[in-house]
Design a protein around this motif. Structure first.
Motif, PDB file in Angstrom:
ATOM      1  N   ALA A 135       0.829  -1.203   0.000  1.00  0.00           N
ATOM      2  CA  ALA A 135       0.000   0.000   0.000  1.00  0.00           C
ATOM      3  C   ALA A 135       0.867   1.258   0.000  1.00  0.00           C
ATOM      4  CB  ALA A 135      -0.933  -0.011   1.205  1.00  0.00           C
ATOM      5  N   ILE A 136       1.931   1.262   0.786  1.00  0.00           N
ATOM      6  CA  ILE A 136       2.830   2.415   0.807  1.00  0.00           C
ATOM      7  C   ILE A 136       3.520   2.579  -0.539  1.00  0.00           C
ATOM      8  CG2 ILE A 136       4.980   3.300   1.803  1.00  0.00           C
ATOM      9  CD1 ILE A 136       4.063   2.151   4.489  1.00  0.00           C
ATOM     10  N   ALA A 137       3.986   1.474  -1.108  1.00  0.00           N
ATOM     11  CA  ALA A 137       4.638   1.551  -2.412  1.00  0.00           C
ATOM     12  C   ALA A 137       3.697   2.117  -3.466  1.00  0.00           C
ATOM     13  CB  ALA A 137       5.140   0.166  -2.829  1.00  0.00           C
ATOM     14  N   ALA A 138       2.402   1.768  -3.358  1.00  0.00           N
ATOM     15  CA  ALA A 138       1.425   2.238  -4.343  1.00  0.00           C
ATOM     16  C   ALA A 138       1.174   3.738  -4.245  1.00  0.00           C
ATOM     17  CB  ALA A 138       0.111   1.472  -4.180  1.00  0.00           C
ATOM     18  N   THR A 139       1.474   4.357  -3.108  1.00  0.00           N
ATOM     19  CA  THR A 139       1.292   5.805  -2.993  1.00  0.00           C
ATOM     20  C   THR A 139       2.305   6.571  -3.840  1.00  0.00           C
ATOM     21  OG1 THR A 139       2.797   6.139  -1.105  1.00  0.00           O
ATOM     22  CG2 THR A 139       0.491   5.555  -0.612  1.00  0.00           C
ATOM     23  N   ARG A 140       3.455   5.968  -4.094  1.00  0.00           N
ATOM     24  CA  ARG A 140       4.564   6.617  -4.822  1.00  0.00           C
ATOM     25  C   ARG A 140       4.952   7.944  -4.147  1.00  0.00           C
ATOM     26  NH1 ARG A 140       2.738   8.583  -9.012  1.00  0.00           N
ATOM     27  NH2 ARG A 140       0.515   8.169  -8.701  1.00  0.00           N
ATOM     28  N   ALA A 141       4.850   7.991  -2.838  1.00  0.00           N
ATOM     29  CA  ALA A 141       5.061   9.234  -2.109  1.00  0.00           C
ATOM     30  C   ALA A 141       6.540   9.534  -1.891  1.00  0.00           C
ATOM     31  CB  ALA A 141       4.349   9.170  -0.762  1.00  0.00           C
ATOM     32  N   ASP A 142       6.860  10.808  -1.933  1.00  0.00           N
ATOM     33  CA  ASP A 142       8.194  11.257  -1.531  1.00  0.00           C
ATOM     34  C   ASP A 142       8.291  11.328  -0.014  1.00  0.00           C
ATOM     35  OD1 ASP A 142       8.946  11.783  -4.271  1.00  0.00           O
ATOM     36  OD2 ASP A 142       7.743  13.620  -4.154  1.00  0.00           O
ATOM     37  N   ILE A 143       7.186  11.702   0.613  1.00  0.00           N
ATOM     38  CA  ILE A 143       7.094  11.805   2.073  1.00  0.00           C
ATOM     39  C   ILE A 143       5.804  11.127   2.496  1.00  0.00           C
ATOM     40  CG2 ILE A 143       6.863  13.374   4.043  1.00  0.00           C
ATOM     41  CD1 ILE A 143       8.309  15.502   2.402  1.00  0.00           C
ATOM     42  N   ILE A 144       5.875  10.279   3.523  1.00  0.00           N
ATOM     43  CA  ILE A 144       4.666   9.648   4.021  1.00  0.00           C
ATOM     44  C   ILE A 144       4.564   9.852   5.526  1.00  0.00           C
ATOM     45  CG2 ILE A 144       5.799   7.375   4.181  1.00  0.00           C
ATOM     46  CD1 ILE A 144       2.884   6.271   3.463  1.00  0.00           C
ATOM     47  N   CYS A 145       3.422  10.413   5.951  1.00  0.00           N
ATOM     48  CA  CYS A 145       3.108  10.615   7.361  1.00  0.00           C
ATOM     49  C   CYS A 145       2.356   9.376   7.838  1.00  0.00           C
ATOM     50  CB  CYS A 145       2.252  11.859   7.554  1.00  0.00           C
ATOM     51  SG  CYS A 145       2.985  13.365   6.850  1.00  0.00           S
ATOM     52  N   MET A 146       2.733   8.872   9.002  1.00  0.00           N
ATOM     53  CA  MET A 146       2.198   7.595   9.464  1.00  0.00           C
ATOM     54  C   MET A 146       1.630   7.722  10.873  1.00  0.00           C
ATOM     55  SD  MET A 146       5.450   5.384   8.069  1.00  0.00           S
ATOM     56  CE  MET A 146       4.713   3.761   8.206  1.00  0.00           C
ATOM     57  N   GLN A 147       0.637   6.878  11.147  1.00  0.00           N
ATOM     58  CA  GLN A 147       0.070   6.793  12.476  1.00  0.00           C
ATOM     59  C   GLN A 147       0.109   5.347  12.954  1.00  0.00           C
ATOM     60  OE1 GLN A 147      -2.511   8.156   9.919  1.00  0.00           O
ATOM     61  NE2 GLN A 147      -0.903   9.710   9.907  1.00  0.00           N
ATOM     62  N   GLU A 148       0.120   5.171  14.266  1.00  0.00           N
ATOM     63  CA  GLU A 148       0.170   3.869  14.944  1.00  0.00           C
ATOM     64  C   GLU A 148       1.496   3.154  14.719  1.00  0.00           C
ATOM     65  OE1 GLU A 148      -3.232   1.352  15.017  1.00  0.00           O
ATOM     66  OE2 GLU A 148      -4.653   3.013  15.163  1.00  0.00           O
ATOM     67  N   VAL A 149       2.580   3.903  14.898  1.00  0.00           N
ATOM     68  CA  VAL A 149       3.930   3.345  14.830  1.00  0.00           C
ATOM     69  C   VAL A 149       4.467   3.229  16.255  1.00  0.00           C
ATOM     70  CG1 VAL A 149       6.293   3.758  14.053  1.00  0.00           C
ATOM     71  CG2 VAL A 149       4.362   4.279  12.535  1.00  0.00           C
ATOM     72  N   ASP A 150       4.989   2.063  16.589  1.00  0.00           N
ATOM     73  CA  ASP A 150       5.466   1.808  17.947  1.00  0.00           C
ATOM     74  C   ASP A 150       6.660   2.695  18.306  1.00  0.00           C
ATOM     75  OD1 ASP A 150       5.677   0.681  20.422  1.00  0.00           O
ATOM     76  OD2 ASP A 150       6.082  -1.348  19.744  1.00  0.00           O
ATOM     77  N   ASN A 151       7.679   2.692  17.455  1.00  0.00           N
ATOM     78  CA  ASN A 151       8.892   3.475  17.687  1.00  0.00           C
ATOM     79  C   ASN A 151       9.742   3.433  16.423  1.00  0.00           C
ATOM     80  OD1 ASN A 151      10.338   0.915  17.815  1.00  0.00           O
ATOM     81  ND2 ASN A 151       9.572   0.737  19.904  1.00  0.00           N
ATOM     82  N   VAL A 152      10.847   4.145  16.435  1.00  0.00           N
ATOM     83  CA  VAL A 152      11.666   4.241  15.228  1.00  0.00           C
ATOM     84  C   VAL A 152      12.315   2.907  14.886  1.00  0.00           C
ATOM     85  CG1 VAL A 152      13.857   4.956  16.278  1.00  0.00           C
ATOM     86  CG2 VAL A 152      13.238   5.794  13.989  1.00  0.00           C
ATOM     87  N   GLU A 153      12.567   2.076  15.884  1.00  0.00           N
ATOM     88  CA  GLU A 153      13.145   0.760  15.602  1.00  0.00           C
ATOM     89  C   GLU A 153      12.157  -0.123  14.854  1.00  0.00           C
ATOM     90  OE1 GLU A 153      16.286   0.109  15.964  1.00  0.00           O
ATOM     91  OE2 GLU A 153      16.535   2.124  16.791  1.00  0.00           O
ATOM     92  N   ALA A 154      10.891  -0.066  15.236  1.00  0.00           N
ATOM     93  CA  ALA A 154       9.871  -0.809  14.495  1.00  0.00           C
ATOM     94  C   ALA A 154       9.780  -0.306  13.064  1.00  0.00           C
ATOM     95  CB  ALA A 154       8.519  -0.671  15.200  1.00  0.00           C
ATOM     96  N   LEU A 155       9.888   1.014  12.898  1.00  0.00           N
ATOM     97  CA  LEU A 155       9.807   1.612  11.567  1.00  0.00           C
ATOM     98  C   LEU A 155      10.995   1.185  10.705  1.00  0.00           C
ATOM     99  CD1 LEU A 155       7.945   3.463  10.000  1.00  0.00           C
ATOM    100  CD2 LEU A 155       9.251   5.422  10.855  1.00  0.00           C
ATOM    101  N   LYS A 156      12.178   1.179  11.296  1.00  0.00           N
ATOM    102  CA  LYS A 156      13.380   0.753  10.561  1.00  0.00           C
ATOM    103  C   LYS A 156      13.271  -0.711  10.143  1.00  0.00           C
ATOM    104  CE  LYS A 156      16.712   3.932  12.714  1.00  0.00           C
ATOM    105  NZ  LYS A 156      17.869   4.034  13.651  1.00  0.00           N
ATOM    106  N   ALA A 157      12.821  -1.565  11.049  1.00  0.00           N
ATOM    107  CA  ALA A 157      12.700  -2.986  10.736  1.00  0.00           C
ATOM    108  C   ALA A 157      11.682  -3.223   9.624  1.00  0.00           C
ATOM    109  CB  ALA A 157      12.307  -3.758  11.990  1.00  0.00           C
ATOM    110  N   PHE A 158      10.578  -2.496   9.674  1.00  0.00           N
ATOM    111  CA  PHE A 158       9.553  -2.623   8.631  1.00  0.00           C
ATOM    112  C   PHE A 158      10.079  -2.126   7.288  1.00  0.00           C
ATOM    113  CE2 PHE A 158       6.322  -0.150   6.280  1.00  0.00           C
ATOM    114  CZ  PHE A 158       5.573  -1.207   5.782  1.00  0.00           C
TER     115      PHE A 158
END
Length: 370
Positions: free
Chosen positions: A65-88
């Motif tokens: 879904a994120i790839a389909a946005t083709r976004a340069d910048i994506i604002c996100m909600q319900e992220v645990d922490n930056v480590e979870a974001l990096k792993a994802f």
């Protein structure tokens, strides 16, 4: 120069397990509810296995879904922490878009579950303009009393004047896009919750979201000046857990669905949109085609609505009068009824109810910064 901006509630991007379901059935996954689990130790082992097995398909769909946005910048909600974001990003999104979202920002907000707002961005736009991080400012500490926003309605909900306004945060991020300034405000407003005090969940929690919207507007007006703020380059992005319209659903798959658009008399969005302060650019789409979430509590309570927003400042919206956002719905489960003409091919392995990319749909828009 053009920028593609997106917002997406990724639904519980966690890097920890939640074992509270052993003592609180409301937090227990329905799969484990099928089994007679005797001890908490047994529950913990089974919950870990369930969460791991469920997460892989879910995060593949989230990444698609994120790839389909083709976004340069994506604002996100319900992220645990930056480590979870990096792993994802490394384990899933990288496999789809390659070296993309190298810059990641988040900070701990007020949510009791620890889910925060976050931002991922590329080093440059698709057109080669550099994206530069300037600074990040959290407003999670602001109280009702500080902003003079405490009301009898909030008191009736048990909210004290000294308590914090934002359920998560209003994260202010200053950027430069090809040298031009842009400020983003990342938000995730109070959820609607369950009915209480004779009111439905939306009406009962409305005073909190109104206060959050008032606080966001005040932060922007104080930053840029009340008389000039609307003309500056900024956008408010996130899940506001509220809508100005909803599409009621009747019927079923056998007899056919019927869709009826209903306007709401009250919404926290009205606080931000009043006086042309900013524009909900999703409202440039046809009324039946603005939804980002399917809500259901069974056949008697079903509707589609917009909970996810990119609000462009009056100045940015005027400069980009022809920009119409995209809503990525291919990650929705098959139980979601689509109005006629809106059907999409679902991503591989999307289920009837789950796995899915999220309960929300990403919103993305391309606009010029002049």
């Amino acid at each position: 120069m053009s920028l593609r901006l997106a917002t997406f509630n990724v639904e519980n991007l966690m890097n920890r397990f939640d074992f509270s379901g052993f003592r609180n059935q409301l937090n227990q996954d329905r799969t484990l509810a099928l089994f007679d689990i005797k001890t908490e130790a047994e529950y913990r082992v089974l919950e870990q296995a369930r969460a791991i097995a469920h997460s892989d398909d879910t995060r593949q769909l989230t990444a698609l879904a994120i790839a389909a946005t083709r976004a340069d910048i994506i604002c996100m909600q319900e992220v645990d922490n930056v480590e979870a974001l990096k792993a994802f990003e490394y384990g899933y999104l990288f496999k789809m878009v390659g070296q993309g979202y190298r810059q990641k920002y988040t900070t701990a907000g007020n949510d009791s579950r620890g889910i925060d707002v976050a931002l991922m961005m590329r080093d440059e736009t698709a057109h080669g303009q550099p994206i530069e991080f300037v600074r990040m400012t959290s407003h999670a500490h602001v109280t009702f009393e500080q902003f003079g926003l405490h009301t009898p309605e909030l008191a009736a909900l048990g909210q004290e004047p000294h308590e914090r306004i934002f359920r998560r945060d209003c994260l202010e991020i200053d950027l430069k896009i090809g040298g031009a300034p842009l400020t983003l405000y990342l938000v995730h407003f109070k959820s609607m919750g369950s009915p209480r005090n004779g009111l439905d969940g939306r009406a009962a929690t409305m005073p909190v979201r109104i206060a959050e919207a008032q606080a966001v507007r005040r932060i922007i007006e104080e930053r840029f000046g009340k008389d000039h703020a609307a003309d500056k380059h900024w956008a408010i992005c996130g899940d506001m857990n509220d809508y100005r319209q909803r599409t009621l659903i009747d019927g079923d798959a056998h007899t056919g669905y019927r869709f009826d658009v209903v306007d709401e008399s009250q919404s926290c969005l009205n606080v931000l949109l009043a006086g042309g302060f900013c524009e909900n650019v999703v409202e440039r789409r046809p009324e039946l085609d603005r939804w980002t979430l399917y809500h259901t509590r069974g056949p008697q309570e079903r509707h589609l609505c917009q909970l996810d927003y990119i609000l462009l400042s009056k100045g940015l919206a005027a400069q980009n009068a022809s920009s119409v956002p995209d809503i990525i719905r291919s990650g929705q489960p098959f139980r979601t009824p689509f109005p006629p003409g809106q059907e999409v091919d679902r991503f591989p392995r999307a289920g009837w109810d789950r796995p899915k990319a999220s309960d929300h749909c990403p919103v993305a828009v391309t606009f010029d910064i002049i």
